[in-house]
Design an enzyme around this catalytic site. Structure first.
Site, PDB file in Angstrom:
ATOM      1  N   GLY A 193       0.819  -1.208   0.000  1.00  0.00           N
ATOM      2  CA  GLY A 193       0.000   0.000   0.000  1.00  0.00           C
ATOM      3  C   GLY A 193       0.846   1.247   0.000  1.00  0.00           C
ATOM      4  O   GLY A 193       1.968   1.259  -0.510  1.00  0.00           O
ATOM      5  N   SER A 194       0.330   2.302   0.604  1.00  0.00           N
ATOM      6  CA  SER A 194       0.995   3.603   0.582  1.00  0.00           C
ATOM      7  C   SER A 194       1.995   3.737   1.727  1.00  0.00           C
ATOM      8  O   SER A 194       1.900   3.052   2.750  1.00  0.00           O
ATOM      9  CB  SER A 194      -0.040   4.723   0.697  1.00  0.00           C
ATOM     10  OG  SER A 194      -0.616   4.740   1.999  1.00  0.00           O
ATOM     11  N   GLU A 215       5.689  -3.386   0.864  1.00  0.00           N
ATOM     12  CA  GLU A 215       5.717  -3.216  -0.586  1.00  0.00           C
ATOM     13  C   GLU A 215       4.946  -1.938  -0.897  1.00  0.00           C
ATOM     14  O   GLU A 215       3.715  -1.918  -0.890  1.00  0.00           O
ATOM     15  CB  GLU A 215       5.081  -4.437  -1.273  1.00  0.00           C
ATOM     16  CG  GLU A 215       5.828  -5.745  -1.026  1.00  0.00           C
ATOM     17  CD  GLU A 215       7.235  -5.745  -1.602  1.00  0.00           C
ATOM     18  OE1 GLU A 215       7.543  -4.868  -2.440  1.00  0.00           O
ATOM     19  OE2 GLU A 215       8.037  -6.612  -1.215  1.00  0.00           O
ATOM     20  N   CYS A 253       1.965   0.199  -8.704  1.00  0.00           N
ATOM     21  CA  CYS A 253       3.161   0.750  -8.069  1.00  0.00           C
ATOM     22  C   CYS A 253       4.370   0.710  -8.985  1.00  0.00           C
ATOM     23  O   CYS A 253       5.287   1.523  -8.837  1.00  0.00           O
ATOM     24  CB  CYS A 253       3.459   0.002  -6.769  1.00  0.00           C
ATOM     25  SG  CYS A 253       3.716  -1.776  -6.981  1.00  0.00           S
TER      26      CYS A 253
END
Length: 486
Positions: A193-194, A215, A253
C-alpha cells in the site's frame, strides 16, 4: 461497516495459532495439498474473478488474466515444483577448528502471519504472498482492501471454500479493521500500500516486535533514448504505453510514472505516443473496454486536482478529458509540467504521463538521483555506456532495460523496494524465504575436546587462539596435537 471486533479477532487468531501448533501445516503433504487447491480455485473460478475485477476496476478479462490469474497460476506451479527442495535443509561449512562437527540450515515456518493487500491488484497482491506463506508452512490471515469490495467478497468466499479454513482466513473490513488487526501479535506482516499507511503499520508492529515486509510505491521513471530505427521506437512506445495505460490505467506501483527524454527527440516521441494510444484505445478511449477505470471518486478527485494545478493544464499535449460519473480519465500526455507541482512530486497512480525534457540523456541519471529512490527504473536505450552508468550509479528496487513491468512476473527474481518504496522481498522462492526462518543446527560428538577452550587462561592458550582464528588449518593442527592436554 466493519463486521469484526476484537473478540472475534482473538478467536480467529487463536484458532490459527492452535492449528499451527498442531504441526499439520509443517507437513509437506498439507502444503502441497493447499497449493493444489489454490490452483483449482484459480482455474475453476476465473470467471468469478474476472467479474469482480470488472465491477471494482473496469478491467477487461484479458487484462485480468494477464496481470492476475495467469501469473498466479504460474506462481503456484512454480511453488509446487520447487517445494521439496525449498523445504530441504542446506549443509553449511564450519571452521576446521570445530572438527569433528556438522552444521545445516533448516527452514522453518514463522507461525501465524498477516497479509494486507491493496485494491489495484486485489487477487494478485493477496494470493502471491499467500503462495509463499503456505509453501513455508504458516497459518495466514488476509486482509483485502475494502476499496475493491467485489474482489474482497469473492476472495473471502473462495478461500473459505477451497482452502483449509482452520489455517487460512480472510478478514474483510475497512480502515478500523486494519488498525485493529495490526495491533495483534503476529509472526510477520506483509503490507502492500501507501507509505503513509505503512508508517502506521510499522508503528503498531513495533509494539510487538513483529517483523514486516513493506511493498510500497514511488515514482518510477522511464528513460527514453533517441533510438535509431523505427522498429525500435515503435516497440519501445508499445511497451511504455502497455506499462502505463494498459496496466490498471496506471494504478500500479511499478507503472511508469514519468518519462525522461532529450528535447530534440521529445516532439517525435510525443507523436509516436499519440499514434499508439489511438491504436490501443481507439479514437474515443472512453468507449474502449481495454482501459480500466479509476477505483473511486476520491482517487478520481485527487488525479483531477493534479491536472488543475497552476501551469500543469497548460502542459497537456494529448488527452485530459475526464468523466467523473464513469470514473474515467483519458490517457493524458504532458510535456514539462512544473517540477514542483504535485504531478512531479507525488506518485501519480493513474493515466497521466508527464514527459520531462533534458539537454542530453545522460542528465537523466542526476535527475533520478536527486529524487527519492524508485521502486523500478526503466531505460529504453542501446547506449551501453548509459546502461553501465545506470547499473552502477542509480539505486532502485529494480532496473529494466528496453521493457517495463516484466520483472514482476518472473518467479526467479525477487520483487521489492528500497528506501521509501519499501523493504523486504517476495515472489517465487523469495516468498518462501520471506515467511521462513532458517534455523542453524550444529551437531557435534564427545570424541574430541579442546583443552585450551577452558579457564584458567594463560599465554600459551592465547597463542593457540590467535593461530586458530588467523589460520584455521593451523588451529586444527594445534588441536589435534594438543587436545588431550590438561
Amino acid at each position: 461497516m466493519d463486521s469484526y471486533n476484537d473478540s472475534v479477532y482473538e478467536k480467529e487468531i487463536k484458532e490459527l495459532k492452535e492449528t499451527f501448533n498442531s504441526g499439520k501445516t509443517k507437513e509437506e503433504s498439507w502444503r502441497r495439498n493447499q497449493l493444489k487447491n489454490l490452483l483449482s480455485l484459480l482455474v475453476e473460478k476465473e470467471e468469478d474473478i474476472f467479474t469482480a475485477l470488472k465491477q471494482d476496476l473496469g478491467k477487461h478479462y484479458v487484462e485480468s488474466f494477464r496481470d492476475e490469474v495467469g501469473p498466479l497460476i504460474k506462481s503456484v506451479n512454480y511453488a509446487l515444483k520447487g517445494l521439496k527442495k525449498w523445504m530441504s535443509s542446506k549443509k553449511a561449512d564450519l571452521p576446521l577448528a570445530a572438527f569433528p562437527a556438522t552444521a545445516e540450515l533448516v527452514p522453518e515456518p514463522l507461525g501465524t502471519v498477516l497479509i494486507i493487500s491493496s485494491w489495484n491488484f486485489p487477487f494478485g497482491l493477496s494470493l502471491e504472498p499467500l503462495i509463499g506463506a503456505i509453501a513455508a508452512g504458516n497459518t495466514v490471515v488476509i486482509k483485502p482492501s475494502e476499496l475493491a469490495p467485489a474482489s474482497s467478497s469473492v476472495l473471502a468466499e473462495l478461500i473459505d471454500t477451497y482452502l483449509d479454513r482452520e489455517a487460512i482466513k480472510v478478514i474483510q473490513g475497512g480502515v478500523s479493521v486494519g488498525e485493529q488487526l495490526v495491533q495483534q501479535k503476529w509472526d510477520k506482516i506483509l503490507f502492500t500500500g501507501s507509505a503513509a499507511v505503512a508508517r502506521k503499520v510499522m508503528t503498531a508492529a513495533a509494539k510487538n516486535l513483529t517483523p514486516v515486509v513493506l511493498e510500497l510505491g514511488g515514482k518510477c521513471p522511464a528513460i527514453v533514448d533517441s533510438l535509431s530505427s523505427s522498429w525500435d521506437i515503435q516497440m519501445a512506445i508499445k511497451r511504455i504505453l502497455a506499462a502505463k495505460f494498459g496496466t490498471c490505467a496506471g494504478q500500479a506501483c511499478i507503472a511508469i510514472d514519468y518519462i525522461l527524454v532529450e528535447k530534440k527527440f521529445s516532439s517525435t516521441l510525443v507523436e509516436h505516443l499519440k499514434a499508439v494510444i489511438q491504436s490501443m484505445f481507439g479514437d474515443n478511449p472512453k468507449e474502449s473496454s481495454s482501459i480500466a477505470r479509476i477505483i473511486n471518486k476520491s482517487h478520481f478527485t485527487r488525479l483531477r486536482n493534479l491536472l488543475n494545478e497552476p501551469m500543469v493544464e497548460a502542459s497537456i499535449v494529448h488527452g485530459g478529458s475526464l468523466d467523473e460519473d464513469n470514473l474515467f480519465i483519458e490517457p493524458t500526455l504532458l510535456v514539462d509540467p512544473p517540477l514542483k507541482a504535485g504531478i512531479m512530486t507525488e506518485e501519480i497512480f493513474g493515466p497521466l504521463l508527464p514527459i520531462i525534457t533534458l539537454e542530453k540523456i545522460e542528465d537523466s541519471i542526476d535527475f533520478i538521483k536527486s529524487r527519492p529512490r524508485a521502486l523500478a527504473v526503466y531505460a529504453f536505450t542501446k547506449n551501453e555506456m548509459l546502461k553501465k552508468k545506470l547499473s552502477s550509479d542509480v539505486s532502485s528496487g529494480s532496473l529494466v532495460f528496453n521493457d517495463a513491468i516484466i520483472q514482476y512476473v518472473a518467479d526467479s527474481l525477487p520483487f521489492g523496494g528500497i528506501g521509501e518504496c519499501g523493504f523486504g522481498r517476495y515472489h517465487g522462492k523469495f516468498s518462501f524465504d520471506a515467511f521462513s526462518h532458517e534455523k542453524t543446527v550444529v551437531r557435534r560428538n564427545y570424541l574430541v575436546d579442546f583443552w585450551f577452550r577452558y579457564p584458567p587462561w594463560n599465554q600459551q592458550k592465547m597463542q593457540i587462539f590467535k593461530s586458530a582464528y588467523r589460520f584455521d588449518y593451523l588451529g586444527v593442527v594445534l588441536v589435534v596435537l594438543g587436545f588431550n592436554k590438561s
